[in-house]
Design a protein around this motif. Structure first.
Motif, PDB file in Angstrom:
ATOM      1  N   ALA A 195     -56.264   5.808   9.652  1.00 32.40           N
ATOM      2  CA  ALA A 195     -56.173   6.807   8.589  1.00 32.40           C
ATOM      3  C   ALA A 195     -55.285   7.975   9.013  1.00 32.40           C
ATOM      4  O   ALA A 195     -54.473   8.472   8.218  1.00 32.40           O
ATOM      5  CB  ALA A 195     -57.569   7.298   8.215  1.00 32.40           C
ATOM      6  N   ARG A 196     -55.427   8.424  10.270  1.00 31.45           N
ATOM      7  CA  ARG A 196     -54.556   9.505  10.757  1.00 31.45           C
ATOM      8  C   ARG A 196     -53.095   9.064  10.789  1.00 31.45           C
ATOM      9  O   ARG A 196     -52.199   9.837  10.433  1.00 31.45           O
ATOM     10  CB  ARG A 196     -55.010   9.951  12.145  1.00 31.45           C
ATOM     11  N   ARG A 197     -52.866   7.825  11.210  1.00 33.94           N
ATOM     12  CA  ARG A 197     -51.490   7.347  11.285  1.00 33.94           C
ATOM     13  C   ARG A 197     -50.843   7.293   9.909  1.00 33.94           C
ATOM     14  O   ARG A 197     -49.692   7.710   9.720  1.00 33.94           O
ATOM     15  CB  ARG A 197     -51.469   5.954  11.919  1.00 33.94           C
ATOM     16  N   LEU A 198     -51.591   6.796   8.929  1.00 36.60           N
ATOM     17  CA  LEU A 198     -51.057   6.727   7.568  1.00 36.60           C
ATOM     18  C   LEU A 198     -50.810   8.121   6.994  1.00 36.60           C
ATOM     19  O   LEU A 198     -49.816   8.351   6.296  1.00 36.60           O
ATOM     20  CB  LEU A 198     -52.022   5.945   6.682  1.00 36.60           C
ATOM     21  N   ALA A 199     -51.723   9.059   7.289  1.00 35.09           N
ATOM     22  CA  ALA A 199     -51.537  10.420   6.795  1.00 35.09           C
ATOM     23  C   ALA A 199     -50.305  11.066   7.423  1.00 35.09           C
ATOM     24  O   ALA A 199     -49.515  11.738   6.739  1.00 35.09           O
ATOM     25  CB  ALA A 199     -52.786  11.256   7.088  1.00 35.09           C
ATOM     26  N   GLU A 200     -50.132  10.870   8.714  1.00 30.86           N
ATOM     27  CA  GLU A 200     -48.956  11.436   9.383  1.00 30.86           C
ATOM     28  C   GLU A 200     -47.675  10.789   8.874  1.00 30.86           C
ATOM     29  O   GLU A 200     -46.656  11.470   8.686  1.00 30.86           O
ATOM     30  CB  GLU A 200     -49.075  11.236  10.897  1.00 30.86           C
ATOM     31  N   ALA A 201     -47.711   9.467   8.628  1.00 27.85           N
ATOM     32  CA  ALA A 201     -46.526   8.794   8.108  1.00 27.85           C
ATOM     33  C   ALA A 201     -46.195   9.271   6.701  1.00 27.85           C
ATOM     34  O   ALA A 201     -45.021   9.450   6.347  1.00 27.85           O
ATOM     35  CB  ALA A 201     -46.744   7.286   8.122  1.00 27.85           C
ATOM     36  N   ALA A 202     -47.222   9.488   5.879  1.00 28.16           N
ATOM     37  CA  ALA A 202     -46.992   9.975   4.525  1.00 28.16           C
ATOM     38  C   ALA A 202     -46.410  11.379   4.542  1.00 28.16           C
ATOM     39  O   ALA A 202     -45.498  11.700   3.767  1.00 28.16           O
ATOM     40  CB  ALA A 202     -48.296   9.943   3.734  1.00 28.16           C
ATOM     41  N   ALA A 203     -46.934  12.239   5.439  1.00 28.36           N
ATOM     42  CA  ALA A 203     -46.395  13.597   5.542  1.00 28.36           C
ATOM     43  C   ALA A 203     -44.957  13.574   6.024  1.00 28.36           C
ATOM     44  O   ALA A 203     -44.103  14.335   5.520  1.00 28.36           O
ATOM     45  CB  ALA A 203     -47.269  14.421   6.487  1.00 28.36           C
ATOM     46  N   ALA A 204     -44.645  12.700   6.992  1.00 31.28           N
ATOM     47  CA  ALA A 204     -43.279  12.616   7.488  1.00 31.28           C
ATOM     48  C   ALA A 204     -42.335  12.111   6.408  1.00 31.28           C
ATOM     49  O   ALA A 204     -41.199  12.588   6.279  1.00 31.28           O
ATOM     50  CB  ALA A 204     -43.222  11.706   8.712  1.00 31.28           C
ATOM     51  N   ALA A 205     -42.787  11.126   5.622  1.00 30.00           N
ATOM     52  CA  ALA A 205     -41.949  10.616   4.539  1.00 30.00           C
ATOM     53  C   ALA A 205     -41.715  11.677   3.474  1.00 30.00           C
ATOM     54  O   ALA A 205     -40.621  11.789   2.914  1.00 30.00           O
ATOM     55  CB  ALA A 205     -42.603   9.388   3.922  1.00 30.00           C
ATOM     56  N   LYS A 206     -42.746  12.486   3.218  1.00 28.95           N
ATOM     57  CA  LYS A 206     -42.590  13.558   2.228  1.00 28.95           C
ATOM     58  C   LYS A 206     -41.607  14.606   2.720  1.00 28.95           C
ATOM     59  O   LYS A 206     -40.772  15.104   1.952  1.00 28.95           O
ATOM     60  CB  LYS A 206     -43.953  14.183   1.952  1.00 28.95           C
ATOM     61  N   ASP A 207     -41.685  14.955   3.988  1.00 33.57           N
ATOM     62  CA  ASP A 207     -40.734  15.920   4.549  1.00 33.57           C
ATOM     63  C   ASP A 207     -39.319  15.372   4.519  1.00 33.57           C
ATOM     64  O   ASP A 207     -38.355  16.100   4.241  1.00 33.57           O
ATOM     65  CB  ASP A 207     -41.144  16.265   5.986  1.00 33.57           C
ATOM     66  N   GLU A 208     -39.180  14.077   4.824  1.00 35.29           N
ATOM     67  CA  GLU A 208     -37.849  13.473   4.808  1.00 35.29           C
ATOM     68  C   GLU A 208     -37.263  13.467   3.405  1.00 35.29           C
ATOM     69  O   GLU A 208     -36.073  13.713   3.209  1.00 35.29           O
ATOM     70  CB  GLU A 208     -37.946  12.042   5.353  1.00 35.29           C
ATOM     71  N   GLN A 209     -38.121  13.213   2.422  1.00 35.61           N
ATOM     72  CA  GLN A 209     -37.662  13.213   1.044  1.00 35.61           C
ATOM     73  C   GLN A 209     -37.255  14.616   0.605  1.00 35.61           C
ATOM     74  O   GLN A 209     -36.258  14.799  -0.101  1.00 35.61           O
ATOM     75  CB  GLN A 209     -38.759  12.675   0.129  1.00 35.61           C
ATOM     76  N   ALA A 210     -38.019  15.614   1.050  1.00 33.63           N
ATOM     77  CA  ALA A 210     -37.673  16.992   0.690  1.00 33.63           C
ATOM     78  C   ALA A 210     -36.377  17.436   1.365  1.00 33.63           C
ATOM     79  O   ALA A 210     -35.593  18.194   0.801  1.00 33.63           O
ATOM     80  CB  ALA A 210     -38.812  17.924   1.076  1.00 33.63           C
ATOM     81  N   ALA A 211     -36.151  16.940   2.585  1.00 31.81           N
ATOM     82  CA  ALA A 211     -34.930  17.321   3.294  1.00 31.81           C
ATOM     83  C   ALA A 211     -33.717  16.599   2.760  1.00 31.81           C
ATOM     84  O   ALA A 211     -32.588  17.063   2.929  1.00 31.81           O
ATOM     85  CB  ALA A 211     -35.090  17.024   4.789  1.00 31.81           C
ATOM     86  N   SER A 212     -33.878  15.442   2.113  1.00 33.61           N
ATOM     87  CA  SER A 212     -32.755  14.669   1.576  1.00 33.61           C
ATOM     88  C   SER A 212     -33.001  14.388   0.105  1.00 33.61           C
ATOM     89  O   SER A 212     -33.358  13.276  -0.281  1.00 33.61           O
ATOM     90  CB  SER A 212     -32.601  13.359   2.347  1.00 33.61           C
ATOM     91  N   PRO A 213     -32.826  15.393  -0.741  1.00 38.63           N
ATOM     92  CA  PRO A 213     -33.130  15.197  -2.161  1.00 38.63           C
ATOM     93  C   PRO A 213     -32.187  14.218  -2.844  1.00 38.63           C
ATOM     94  O   PRO A 213     -32.520  13.660  -3.882  1.00 38.63           O
ATOM     95  CB  PRO A 213     -32.997  16.602  -2.752  1.00 38.63           C
ATOM     96  N   GLY A 214     -31.026  13.943  -2.251  1.00 41.35           N
ATOM     97  CA  GLY A 214     -30.065  13.047  -2.891  1.00 41.35           C
ATOM     98  C   GLY A 214     -30.286  11.586  -2.564  1.00 41.35           C
ATOM     99  O   GLY A 214     -29.558  10.725  -3.059  1.00 41.35           O
ATOM    100  N   THR A 215     -31.278  11.264  -1.739  1.00 38.24           N
ATOM    101  CA  THR A 215     -31.519   9.867  -1.361  1.00 38.24           C
ATOM    102  C   THR A 215     -32.089   9.103  -2.545  1.00 38.24           C
ATOM    103  O   THR A 215     -32.973   9.584  -3.243  1.00 38.24           O
ATOM    104  CB  THR A 215     -32.491   9.804  -0.175  1.00 38.24           C
TER     105      THR A 215
END
Length: 289
Positions: free
Chosen positions: A71-91
């Motif tokens: 559960a922690r791993r999935l939460a951390e992966a989801a947060a990282a994916a959200k940050d990556e999406q916010a940093a690259s809005p054009g993807t």
């Protein structure tokens, strides 16, 4: 034998899936159980020995802890994916879906998290770590030699506190061995009753022989443990009866008086020996992992 080893794996995966209920999403739960089963089979290396499989499962640890780590791993992966999406809005959406982090956040991973004895440590470090763990467990065993029995009494406690080894689990995974212990106890409890013999054998002796046969053909104990468990009643009956009976005979009373005293106390010594053997078998059964 094969069915029993497979049952240990199924029980372990089932406990992990039950612990994941309400913690992981349904698709994440199925993926987690599938990957856990696959990783166990890899570590098992095709072994059909129940004791070896139990040791493999012990290295994975408590299923509840595995679920919490997932559960922690999935939460951390989801947060990282959200940050990556916010940093690259054009993807684009397709590019985000192809990203490993995004895939992990959706509940699938390329590999199962490392278990206790994995890791990239050098062989020397792993060897000294193993020695330290053995010494630590040995010191704990000296301070609490019957810690396994304590865990059995905590059958309703938190599985993380009991290490997953409680009375209910033992009965479920080792029904034949538990039945053997119960039969040995019955043999001792029948001693005080003056029951008619079965052919030429006393009924307690016949019941003890049945329990002994089941113990000797069991796989949960080493040969030494079996000999201690079934030999303690015989030692109590013979040596204990002779010793106590001899102490109760007055000097010069003769052989007949000794035989009388022997049979007076041998039954009680048989019961005491059975109790010692049953306690030892129970302790070793709880400590099977």
């Amino acid at each position: 034998m094969i069915e029993r080893a497979d049952q240990l794996v199924l029980n372990y995966v089932s406990r992990a899936a039950d612990a994941a209920h309400g913690v992981l999403k349904p698709d994440q739960r199925l993926d987690f159980a599938r990957r856990l089963r696959a990783r166990i089979e890899v570590e098992r290396r095709g072994s059909q020995n129940a004791r070896d499989v139990a040791k493999v499962l012990a290295r994975f640890g408590d299923p509840v802890a595995l679920v919490e780590r997932e559960a922690r791993r999935l939460a951390e992966a989801a947060a990282a994916a959200k940050d990556e999406q916010a940093a690259s809005p054009g993807t684009s959406k397709d590019e985000r879906a192809a990203s490993p982090r995004t895939a992990a956040s959706q509940g699938s991973t390329l590999r199962f998290p490392a278990i206790t004895d994995d890791g990239a440590a050098p062989p020397g470090v792993r060897a000294y770590r193993r020695i330290a763990q053995e010494r630590l467990s040995g010191s704990q065993g000296l301070s609490m030699p019957f810690a396994g029995l304590r865990r059995a009494a905590m059958s309703s406690a938190n599985p993380m506190a009991t290490g997953g080894r409680d009375a209910r689990t033992i009965v479920k995974e080792h029904p034949r061995d538990v039945a053997a212990i119960v039969i040995l106890v019955m043999a001792a409890l029948l001693v005080p009753f003056e029951l008619p013999p079965l052919a030429i054998f006393p009924i307690p002796l016949a019941v003890w022989a049945v329990g002994t046969a089941i113990v000797m053909f069991g796989e949960s104990w080493e040969l030494r443990d079996k000999l201690i468990g079934v030999g303690a009643p015989l030692l109590g009956y013979s040596l204990g009866g002779a010793l106590i009976g001899g102490l109760r005979v007055e000097g010069g009373a003769g052989l007949q008086a000794f035989v009388t005293q022997f049979f007076d106390v041998s039954g009680t010594m048989f019961m005491i020996g059975t109790g010692v053997g049953v306690v030892w078998l129970s302790y070793r059964l709880l400590d099977v992992n």
